[in-house]
Write a protein that holds these residues in place. Structure first.
Motif, PDB file in Angstrom:
ATOM      1  N   SER A 176     -14.672  -2.361   1.375  1.00 19.54           N
ATOM      2  CA  SER A 176     -15.181  -1.544   2.595  1.00 19.54           C
ATOM      3  C   SER A 176     -14.607  -1.725   3.772  1.00 19.54           C
ATOM      4  N   VAL A 177     -14.273  -2.985   3.735  1.00 22.26           N
ATOM      5  CA  VAL A 177     -13.452  -3.294   5.207  1.00 22.26           C
ATOM      6  C   VAL A 177     -12.303  -2.643   5.193  1.00 22.26           C
ATOM      7  N   PHE A 178     -11.565  -2.840   4.065  1.00 17.85           N
ATOM      8  CA  PHE A 178     -10.146  -2.230   3.844  1.00 17.85           C
ATOM      9  C   PHE A 178     -10.120  -0.829   4.246  1.00 17.85           C
ATOM     10  N   VAL A 179     -11.289  -0.011   3.812  1.00 17.90           N
ATOM     11  CA  VAL A 179     -11.404   1.182   3.694  1.00 17.90           C
ATOM     12  C   VAL A 179     -11.577   1.675   5.188  1.00 17.90           C
ATOM     13  N   SER A 201      -5.510  -3.992  11.262  1.00 18.55           N
ATOM     14  CA  SER A 201      -4.779  -3.141  10.505  1.00 18.55           C
ATOM     15  C   SER A 201      -5.066  -3.752   9.067  1.00 18.55           C
ATOM     16  N   GLY A 202      -5.251  -2.732   8.174  1.00 12.60           N
ATOM     17  CA  GLY A 202      -5.611  -3.277   6.744  1.00 12.60           C
ATOM     18  C   GLY A 202      -4.137  -2.832   5.808  1.00 12.60           C
ATOM     19  N   PRO A 203      -4.303  -2.728   4.702  1.00 14.22           N
ATOM     20  CA  PRO A 203      -3.087  -2.514   3.703  1.00 14.22           C
ATOM     21  C   PRO A 203      -2.247  -1.507   4.078  1.00 14.22           C
ATOM     22  N   VAL A 204      -2.893  -0.195   4.629  1.00 20.00           N
ATOM     23  CA  VAL A 204      -2.360   0.840   4.919  1.00 20.00           C
ATOM     24  C   VAL A 204      -1.213   0.681   6.347  1.00 20.00           C
ATOM     25  N   GLY A 205      -2.036  -0.213   7.334  1.00 16.58           N
ATOM     26  CA  GLY A 205      -1.347  -0.544   8.395  1.00 16.58           C
ATOM     27  C   GLY A 205      -0.293  -1.258   8.340  1.00 16.58           C
ATOM     28  N   TYR A 235       0.523 -11.595 -18.577  1.00 17.14           N
ATOM     29  CA  TYR A 235       0.956 -11.355 -17.328  1.00 17.14           C
ATOM     30  C   TYR A 235       1.178  -9.539 -17.110  1.00 17.14           C
ATOM     31  N   MET A 236       0.632  -9.342 -15.784  1.00 12.19           N
ATOM     32  CA  MET A 236       0.336  -7.660 -15.691  1.00 12.19           C
ATOM     33  C   MET A 236       0.342  -7.377 -14.137  1.00 12.19           C
ATOM     34  N   VAL A 237       0.751  -6.273 -14.073  1.00  8.42           N
ATOM     35  CA  VAL A 237       1.107  -5.577 -12.614  1.00  8.42           C
ATOM     36  C   VAL A 237      -0.076  -4.449 -12.667  1.00  8.42           C
ATOM     37  N   ALA A 238      -0.884  -4.196 -11.931  1.00 11.45           N
ATOM     38  CA  ALA A 238      -1.999  -3.565 -11.813  1.00 11.45           C
ATOM     39  C   ALA A 238      -1.927  -2.396 -10.872  1.00 11.45           C
ATOM     40  N   TRP A 239      -2.877  -1.327 -11.129  1.00  5.66           N
ATOM     41  CA  TRP A 239      -2.766  -0.180 -10.200  1.00  5.66           C
ATOM     42  C   TRP A 239      -3.040  -0.255  -8.729  1.00  5.66           C
ATOM     43  N   PHE A 240      -4.079  -1.310  -8.264  1.00  8.07           N
ATOM     44  CA  PHE A 240      -4.480  -1.491  -6.939  1.00  8.07           C
ATOM     45  C   PHE A 240      -3.739  -2.522  -6.444  1.00  8.07           C
ATOM     46  N   PRO A 241      -2.575  -2.508  -5.607  1.00  8.94           N
ATOM     47  CA  PRO A 241      -2.009  -3.678  -5.205  1.00  8.94           C
ATOM     48  C   PRO A 241      -2.391  -4.273  -3.600  1.00  8.94           C
ATOM     49  N   LEU A 242      -3.627  -4.444  -3.753  1.00 10.21           N
ATOM     50  CA  LEU A 242      -4.479  -5.026  -2.519  1.00 10.21           C
ATOM     51  C   LEU A 242      -4.616  -6.650  -2.697  1.00 10.21           C
ATOM     52  N   GLY A 243      -4.025  -7.067  -3.681  1.00  9.84           N
ATOM     53  CA  GLY A 243      -3.968  -8.737  -3.795  1.00  9.84           C
ATOM     54  C   GLY A 243      -3.626  -8.936  -5.147  1.00  9.84           C
ATOM     55  N   GLY A 244      -4.208  -9.853  -5.953  1.00  7.94           N
ATOM     56  CA  GLY A 244      -3.834 -10.319  -7.033  1.00  7.94           C
ATOM     57  C   GLY A 244      -4.575 -11.571  -7.613  1.00  7.94           C
ATOM     58  N   TYR A 245      -4.448 -11.972  -8.697  1.00  7.36           N
ATOM     59  CA  TYR A 245      -5.275 -13.013  -9.112  1.00  7.36           C
ATOM     60  C   TYR A 245      -4.655 -13.840 -10.352  1.00  7.36           C
ATOM     61  N   VAL A 246      -4.889 -15.164 -10.530  1.00  7.70           N
ATOM     62  CA  VAL A 246      -4.621 -15.916 -11.579  1.00  7.70           C
ATOM     63  C   VAL A 246      -6.067 -16.301 -12.424  1.00  7.70           C
ATOM     64  N   LEU A 247      -6.396 -15.797 -13.431  1.00  7.31           N
ATOM     65  CA  LEU A 247      -7.528 -16.155 -13.913  1.00  7.31           C
ATOM     66  C   LEU A 247      -7.565 -17.404 -14.552  1.00  7.31           C
ATOM     67  N   LEU A 248      -8.384 -18.415 -13.971  1.00 12.10           N
ATOM     68  CA  LEU A 248      -8.484 -19.804 -14.492  1.00 12.10           C
ATOM     69  C   LEU A 248      -9.940 -19.932 -14.694  1.00 12.10           C
ATOM     70  N   ASP A 255      -6.497   2.869  10.972  1.00 12.35           N
ATOM     71  CA  ASP A 255      -5.034   2.651  11.005  1.00 12.35           C
ATOM     72  C   ASP A 255      -4.394   4.288  11.016  1.00 12.35           C
ATOM     73  N   VAL A 256      -5.039   5.105  10.151  1.00 11.55           N
ATOM     74  CA  VAL A 256      -4.769   6.419  10.087  1.00 11.55           C
ATOM     75  C   VAL A 256      -4.705   7.193  11.350  1.00 11.55           C
ATOM     76  N   ARG A 257      -5.721   7.140  12.081  1.00 14.15           N
ATOM     77  CA  ARG A 257      -6.022   7.463  13.523  1.00 14.15           C
ATOM     78  C   ARG A 257      -4.942   7.250  14.483  1.00 14.15           C
ATOM     79  N   ARG A 258      -4.548   5.870  14.162  1.00  9.14           N
ATOM     80  CA  ARG A 258      -3.416   5.349  15.146  1.00  9.14           C
ATOM     81  C   ARG A 258      -2.214   5.979  14.881  1.00  9.14           C
ATOM     82  N   TRP A 259      -1.967   6.249  13.532  1.00 10.84           N
ATOM     83  CA  TRP A 259      -0.544   6.829  13.132  1.00 10.84           C
ATOM     84  C   TRP A 259      -0.684   8.183  13.740  1.00 10.84           C
ATOM     85  N   SER A 260      -1.726   9.019  13.342  1.00 11.59           N
ATOM     86  CA  SER A 260      -1.698  10.333  13.817  1.00 11.59           C
ATOM     87  C   SER A 260      -1.385  10.476  15.395  1.00 11.59           C
ATOM     88  N   ARG A 261      -2.121   9.404  16.070  1.00  9.06           N
ATOM     89  CA  ARG A 261      -1.873   9.604  17.695  1.00  9.06           C
ATOM     90  C   ARG A 261      -0.646   9.347  18.016  1.00  9.06           C
TER      91      ARG A 261
END
Length: 474
Positions: free
Chosen positions: A442-445, A364-368, A68-81, A451-457
């Motif tokens: 790449s799509v997330f980025v 909107s991606g994870p940031v949004g 069981y683990m919690v990883a650094w990049f919280p863009l999802g997760g997985y169960v290794l099967l 997202d950042v542009r919308r926030w700034s605006r």
């Protein structure tokens, strides 16, 4: 991420904790579905991870051997099967290869892969029940499709102004929009979503939207030609919602104050015309300040006509604040989940529809998502739960798309293997998953940049509004 927003989020411990709890919790629920289904079907579970990449914390069960683990990049997760898909470097090497383990039936694979989405839907329904029983505060004006403002012009992306499609088509203040392109519009957010998601074009290739409206009890259809407008370049026609204009305060020294307008008044007309939106007053008073105007208001049970004298350019013309009409709504769980399901499906369809104006830059991606969670926290816990319902329905549907890396892609691979009588080569699956992992990241980025542009605006707009002499509330 804009510095002001980042500081706002990080300085609010409660906001951070709620984002972690509900955003991370939604991912956890999805992976828990896979995990429990795998255990129920007798599959070996190598790893249960929330997030990707190196672990922040991890431990291994002595009984089951599952890590069981919690990883650094919280863009999802997985169960290794490994018995379903050994993805090697993507999810870590399995201690025991698939060849050393019993084969798994096609039915078991599909059940395990569907379980993640099923748990997201179940979680969404449970949260929706809480929202339904407790109630959620909503702006009364958002529950209507009453047109309160028809803009005379609309801005093009290049800054030029053209006649608004609503004015050109003859829409009027007081019209009620019942449907757009045959899709019912239950409230103002649904109206906007339906308009923006529209993809209809006429024979000449121009954009069209067919509004079904109720005008004084008579239903009629009106064809409009939407314009791509605003920084996001989405379909707009130049209309605003109608609402009761109950005056909360009046700017001292303004033209409205000089007319005798008082807090508690309800504005109903200007120069004999129906008024259901403050912008109508602002447009008319500012278009010709040298002419007097007559404002119709309801004060208690008495209708008054207030004379607005000629104005000068130095006066803060037509400024007032209006008391927001808020009510406690109790949308049913089926209604909440159903609305979110339809919105997600329509968004996916708009993305793949070549005639649509919706592209990845509009998403909107994870940031949004984090930003929307933060905005919901500022409204209240019920708003957080309601947004979490949407996120879980969204996760369920998107994960079932037949795209490699996602659950739907793995179901597709399993189905192809069943049809051809043997599983696809592991190296092929790993290569395809690796390619699509890069594409999805790449799509997330890409979407996060917008997202950042919308926030700034929006941050700039908020600062400008704060610097204005009087704020407008409606």
């Amino acid at each position: 991420m804009p510095a002001d927003l980042l500081h706002s989020i990080l300085s609010n411990t409660g906001s951070v904790l709620l984002i972690i709890l509900f955003f991370g919790g939604s991912i956890f629920v999805h992976e828990l579905g896979h995990f429990l289904a795998a255990r129920a079907r007798g599959l070996r579970v190598e790893t249960f991870s929330i997030g990707f990449g190196p672990p922040i914390v991890s431990w291994t069960s002595a009984k089951s051997g599952t890590r069981y683990m919690v990883a650094w990049f919280p863009l999802g997760g997985y169960v290794l099967l490994p018995q379903i898909a050994d993805l090697g470097a993507l999810e870590g090497e399995a201690k025991v290869s698939a060849e050393e383990l019993p084969s798994v039936s096609y039915l078991s694979k599909v059940i395990v892969l569907l379980a993640g989405a099923a748990f997201n839907v179940l979680f969404a329904f449970i949260l929706a029940c809480v929202v339904w029983r407790t109630g959620i505060l909503e702006a009364t004006e958002a529950n209507s499709t009453l047109i309160g403002y028809v803009a005379p012009t609309i801005d093009l992306p290049n800054g030029a102004k053209v006649q608004s499609p609503a004015l050109a088509a003859g829409l009027r203040v007081g019209d009620v929009v019942k449907a757009i392109d045959g899709h019912p519009t239950a409230d103002w957010p649904a109206l906007n979503e339906t308009l923006v998601m529209g993809s209809a074009h006429d024979a000449q290739g121009g954009r069209i939207s067919v509004f079904t409206i109720d005008r004084g009890g008579h239903e009629m259809k009106v064809t409009l030609h939407p314009i791509l407008s605003g920084d996001d370049k989405v379909r707009r026609v130049g209309i605003g919602t109608g609402y009761e204009m109950n005056v909360d305060s009046v700017a001292p020294g303004s033209a409205l104050a000089k007319s005798g307008l008082l807090p508690g008044d309800r504005i109903t007309g200007l120069n004999g015309a129906l008024v259901l939106n403050f912008q109508t007053i602002a447009d008319q008073l500012e278009s010709d300040p040298s002419r007097p105007a007559s404002l119709t208001v309801l004060r208690g049970h008495t209708t008054l006509h207030l004379a607005i004298p000629p104005r000068t350019a130095s006066l803060p013309l037509g400024q007032a604040a209006f008391a927001a009409a808020i009510h406690l709504a109790h949308p049913s769980p089926v209604q909440q989940v159903g609305q979110d399901f339809l919105l997600t499906i329509r968004t996916v369809w708009a993305l793949i529809n070549p005639h649509s104006d919706i592209g990845l830059s509009k998403l909107s991606g994870p940031v949004g998502i984090v930003r929307e969670f933060h905005a919901a926290v500022e409204v209240g816990i019920m708003a957080v739960l309601r947004f979490t319902v949407f996120i879980n329905v969204n996760l369920a549907i998107l994960n079932l798309l037949p795209i490699p890396v996602l659950d739907g892609g793995q179901i597709a691979f399993a189905t192809i293997g069943r049809l051809r009588g043997r599983a696809l080569p592991p190296r092929f699956i790993i290569a395809v998953h690796s390619l699509f992992t890069v594409l999805i990241l790449s799509v997330f980025v890409y979407v996060s940049f917008f997202d950042v542009r919308r926030w700034s605006r929006e941050g700039d707009e908020a600062k400008a509004a704060a610097a204005a002499p009087v704020s407008q509330k409606h």
